[in-house]
Scaffold this motif. Structure first.
Motif, mmCIF file in Angstrom:
data_model
loop_
_atom_site.group_PDB
_atom_site.id
_atom_site.type_symbol
_atom_site.label_atom_id
_atom_site.label_comp_id
_atom_site.label_asym_id
_atom_site.label_seq_id
_atom_site.Cartn_x
_atom_site.Cartn_y
_atom_site.Cartn_z
ATOM 1 N N ALA A 1 16.582 2.291 -44.293
ATOM 2 C CA ALA A 1 16.238 2.627 -45.681
ATOM 3 C C ALA A 1 17.315 3.492 -46.306
ATOM 4 O O ALA A 1 18.018 4.242 -45.621
ATOM 5 N N THR A 2 17.429 3.374 -47.620
ATOM 6 C CA THR A 2 18.257 4.286 -48.405
ATOM 7 C C THR A 2 17.345 4.889 -49.470
ATOM 8 O O THR A 2 16.640 4.165 -50.171
ATOM 9 N N HIS A 3 17.327 6.201 -49.525
ATOM 10 C CA HIS A 3 16.521 6.940 -50.497
ATOM 11 C C HIS A 3 15.069 6.447 -50.547
ATOM 12 O O HIS A 3 14.501 6.248 -51.615
ATOM 13 N N ARG A 4 14.526 6.220 -49.349
ATOM 14 C CA ARG A 4 13.128 5.831 -49.144
ATOM 15 C C ARG A 4 12.796 4.443 -49.719
ATOM 16 O O ARG A 4 11.657 4.126 -50.010
ATOM 17 N N ILE A 5 13.834 3.627 -49.851
ATOM 18 C CA ILE A 5 13.670 2.217 -50.221
ATOM 19 C C ILE A 5 14.018 1.400 -48.981
ATOM 20 O O ILE A 5 15.068 1.590 -48.371
ATOM 21 N N ILE A 6 13.153 0.488 -48.603
ATOM 22 C CA ILE A 6 13.373 -0.356 -47.427
ATOM 23 C C ILE A 6 14.480 -1.350 -47.762
ATOM 24 O O ILE A 6 14.329 -2.178 -48.656
ATOM 25 N N ARG A 7 15.587 -1.239 -47.039
ATOM 26 C CA ARG A 7 16.707 -2.156 -47.271
ATOM 27 C C ARG A 7 16.736 -3.283 -46.255
ATOM 28 O O ARG A 7 17.219 -4.378 -46.542
ATOM 29 N N ASP A 8 16.223 -3.024 -45.063
ATOM 30 C CA ASP A 8 16.098 -4.054 -44.044
ATOM 31 C C ASP A 8 15.033 -3.605 -43.057
ATOM 32 O O ASP A 8 14.817 -2.404 -42.864
ATOM 33 N N CYS A 9 14.364 -4.557 -42.469
ATOM 34 C CA CYS A 9 13.362 -4.247 -41.445
ATOM 35 C C CYS A 9 13.253 -5.444 -40.526
ATOM 36 O O CYS A 9 13.727 -6.529 -40.846
ATOM 37 N N GLY B 1 1.244 -5.975 -42.126
ATOM 38 C CA GLY B 1 0.589 -7.173 -42.653
ATOM 39 C C GLY B 1 1.382 -7.915 -43.719
ATOM 40 O O GLY B 1 0.810 -8.661 -44.511
ATOM 41 N N TYR B 2 2.689 -7.721 -43.743
ATOM 42 C CA TYR B 2 3.547 -8.375 -44.726
ATOM 43 C C TYR B 2 4.485 -9.355 -44.038
ATOM 44 O O TYR B 2 4.697 -9.298 -42.838
ATOM 45 N N GLU B 3 5.078 -10.213 -44.832
ATOM 46 C CA GLU B 3 6.232 -10.981 -44.398
ATOM 47 C C GLU B 3 7.453 -10.081 -44.609
ATOM 48 O O GLU B 3 7.466 -9.245 -45.522
ATOM 49 N N ARG B 4 8.444 -10.233 -43.779
ATOM 50 C CA ARG B 4 9.619 -9.368 -43.833
ATOM 51 C C ARG B 4 10.250 -9.346 -45.232
ATOM 52 O O ARG B 4 10.556 -8.293 -45.774
ATOM 53 N N HIS B 5 10.425 -10.512 -45.838
ATOM 54 C CA HIS B 5 11.090 -10.588 -47.146
ATOM 55 C C HIS B 5 10.301 -9.868 -48.253
ATOM 56 O O HIS B 5 10.867 -9.455 -49.256
ATOM 57 N N GLU B 6 8.992 -9.677 -48.063
ATOM 58 C CA GLU B 6 8.173 -8.998 -49.066
ATOM 59 C C GLU B 6 8.423 -7.487 -49.102
ATOM 60 O O GLU B 6 8.073 -6.827 -50.075
ATOM 61 N N LEU B 7 9.009 -6.938 -48.035
ATOM 62 C CA LEU B 7 9.245 -5.490 -47.970
ATOM 63 C C LEU B 7 10.675 -5.092 -48.320
ATOM 64 O O LEU B 7 10.925 -3.935 -48.662
ATOM 65 N N ILE B 8 11.596 -6.027 -48.242
ATOM 66 C CA ILE B 8 12.994 -5.710 -48.522
ATOM 67 C C ILE B 8 13.132 -5.247 -49.976
ATOM 68 O O ILE B 8 12.602 -5.871 -50.890
ATOM 69 N N ASP B 9 13.833 -4.110 -50.156
ATOM 70 C CA ASP B 9 14.080 -3.484 -51.470
ATOM 71 C C ASP B 9 12.809 -2.951 -52.128
ATOM 72 O O ASP B 9 12.762 -2.790 -53.354
#
Length: 195
Positions: free
Chosen positions: A32-40, A49-57
């Motif tokens: 994460a950068t500045h508490r934004i998920i950049r990759d997981c 309970g999400y798909e990976r692409h739903e959490l990016i950014d």
């Protein structure tokens, strides 16, 4: 010949020359950068309970029961996470379906000056029930008790969250009186039973 440069989501295995991507790791990890998920990785997304692409950014705030939990956790981490330290805590998080669960979070900042500029986090779901009576104490009292359970003194807690030492003492005394607790050990044990 120079070594290939690591991307933000690669991790160097210090014991060899191999590089690993977050998606290769078998535990829930996030960059994460500045508490934004950049990759997981997929494990992290599945935990919530999400798909990976739903959490990016997306902001971590969507994974907390309340926005004030997100803010309070950020305040604690900003104080304790600086200077490249590894920091950890236990907290209640929220899945996509709205279910709350306890999670142990460990993180390391890659930026000595700004702990949230670049960080890696590992999320470990815990097998602990979310107690309904935790709502009997205020968010500020939960914050104070979390820091007490980390072994911090009233003075350290006061400095960390910007309150007076007497205010911290008053929060602790009110809870101890309300629940007939005799000392700090009983206070911590009682708080742990809520978590």
């Amino acid at each position: 010949m120079t070594a290939p440069e690591l991307s933000s989501s690669d991790i160097l295995n210090s014991g060899s020359a191999k590089h690993f991507r977050l998606t290769d790791l078998p535990v829930p990890m996030v960059y994460a950068t500045h508490r934004i998920i950049r990759d997981c990785n997929f494990e992290f997304a599945e935990t919530f309970g999400y798909e990976r692409h739903e959490l990016i950014d997306q902001s971590f705030s969507r994974l907390y029961p309340k926005i004030r939990d997100f803010v309070r956790t950020g305040e604690m981490w900003r104080t304790n996470f600086a200077g490249g330290k590894v920091y950890h805590d236990e907290r209640v998080m929220r899945r996509r379906d709205g279910a709350s669960f306890w999670c142990r979070v460990r993180g390391r900042s890659r930026n000595l000056a700004d702990p949230f500029a670049e960080a890696l986090y590992c999320f470990e779901p815990m097998n602990r029930a979310v107690a309904g009576n935790a709502s009997l104490i205020s968010d500020r009292q939960k914050q104070v008790l979390t820091l007490v359970s980390q072994g911090k003194t009233n003075a350290q807690i006061a400095q960390e969250i910007g309150l007076s030492k007497r205010t911290i003492e008053a929060h602790r005394a009110r809870i101890m009186r309300a629940y007939s607790l005799r000392n700090s050990a009983e206070l911590i044990a009682w708080f742990s039973s809520l978590r």
